[in-house]
Design an enzyme around this catalytic site. Structure first.
Site, short mmCIF file in Angstrom:
data_model
loop_
_atom_site.label_atom_id
_atom_site.label_comp_id
_atom_site.label_asym_id
_atom_site.label_seq_id
_atom_site.Cartn_x
_atom_site.Cartn_y
_atom_site.Cartn_z
N HIS A 244 0.84 -1.20 0.00
CA HIS A 244 0.00 0.00 0.00
C HIS A 244 0.87 1.25 0.00
CE1 HIS A 244 0.75 -1.19 4.18
NE2 HIS A 244 0.75 0.10 4.47
N HIS B 143 0.80 5.29 1.24
CA HIS B 143 0.14 6.32 2.06
C HIS B 143 0.17 7.64 1.27
CE1 HIS B 143 0.45 4.19 6.07
NE2 HIS B 143 1.36 3.53 5.40
P1 5GP Z 1 2.24 0.41 7.40
O1 5GP Z 1 1.98 -1.07 7.16
O2 5GP Z 1 2.52 1.15 6.12
O3 5GP Z 1 3.31 0.64 8.42
O4 5GP Z 1 0.92 1.04 8.03
C1 5GP Z 1 -0.34 0.46 7.85
C2 5GP Z 1 -1.40 1.53 7.98
O5 5GP Z 1 -2.66 0.89 7.86
C3 5GP Z 1 -1.38 2.28 9.31
O6 5GP Z 1 -1.24 3.66 9.06
C4 5GP Z 1 -2.73 1.95 9.95
O7 5GP Z 1 -3.32 3.03 10.62
C5 5GP Z 1 -3.57 1.49 8.76
N1 5GP Z 1 -4.57 0.50 9.10
C6 5GP Z 1 -4.37 -0.63 9.82
N2 5GP Z 1 -5.53 -1.33 9.94
C7 5GP Z 1 -6.47 -0.61 9.28
C8 5GP Z 1 -7.86 -0.80 9.05
O8 5GP Z 1 -8.48 -1.76 9.48
N3 5GP Z 1 -8.51 0.15 8.31
C9 5GP Z 1 -7.86 1.24 7.82
N4 5GP Z 1 -8.60 2.11 7.11
N5 5GP Z 1 -6.56 1.46 8.01
C10 5GP Z 1 -5.86 0.55 8.74
#
Ligand code: 5GP
Length: 132
Positions: free
Chosen positions: A93, A95
């Site tokens: 993903h 951001h």
């Molecule tokens: P990363 O994997 O890039 O470190 O961060 C994952 C991102 O996914 C985080 O910013 C977190 O807040 C978001 N996230 C985790 N679980 C969920 C969810 O169930 N729904 C949404 N909309 N975002 C999520």
């Protein structure tokens, strides 16, 4: 087991959806670091962004571009920034983070509080301006 983002894409878990195509989905990050912080996700379940095929990586960036331009039009930030980390959710993903001021702390550790009502309003406002 399906990732949390696959469950969101399948509608099994609710999200504040911004845009969706056959291959990609964008929705607000549930723990945002700025108002309008959005995640762009290829529906194909691949953990590491740079394991995506060249074509899927390109499509993901182009989808992210359309979403970012919609964020620019609807939220009027200085610009929309981009972060890739992937340490929490093992499903590639991007951001997209609106940068509203020059010295904004653009870090995934810098969470902000946004009410559910405001999240719903942001999703509606941004999604209207995303042209896929
Ligand atoms: P990363 O994997 O890039 O470190 O961060 C994952 C991102 O996914 C985080 O910013 C977190 O807040 C978001 N996230 C985790 N679980 C969920 C969810 O169930 N729904 C949404 N909309 N975002 C999520």
């Amino acid at each position: 087991m399906a990732t949390i983002f696959t469950k969101i894409a399948n509608g099994e878990i609710p999200s504040y959806k911004i845009a969706e195509s056959e291959t990609h989905i964008a929705f607000l990050d549930i723990n945002p670091i700025a108002a309008g912080h959005t995640l762009v996700v290829p529906k194909k379940e691949i953990d590491y962004l740079f394991d995506l095929s060249d074509s899927l990586l390109s499509e993901t960036m182009l989808f992210a571009k359309k979403v970012a331009l919609g964020m620019d039009r609807s939220l009027n930030p200085i610009r929309t920034g981009i972060i890739v980390e992937g340490l929490e959710v093992p499903h590639a993903h991007i951001h997209l983070v609106p940068i509203y001021e020059e010295h904004q702390n653009v870090s995934l550790r810098n969470k902000v509080e946004i009410t559910k009502e405001k999240m719903a309003e942001l999703a509606a406002t941004i999604s209207k301006e995303v042209k896929l």
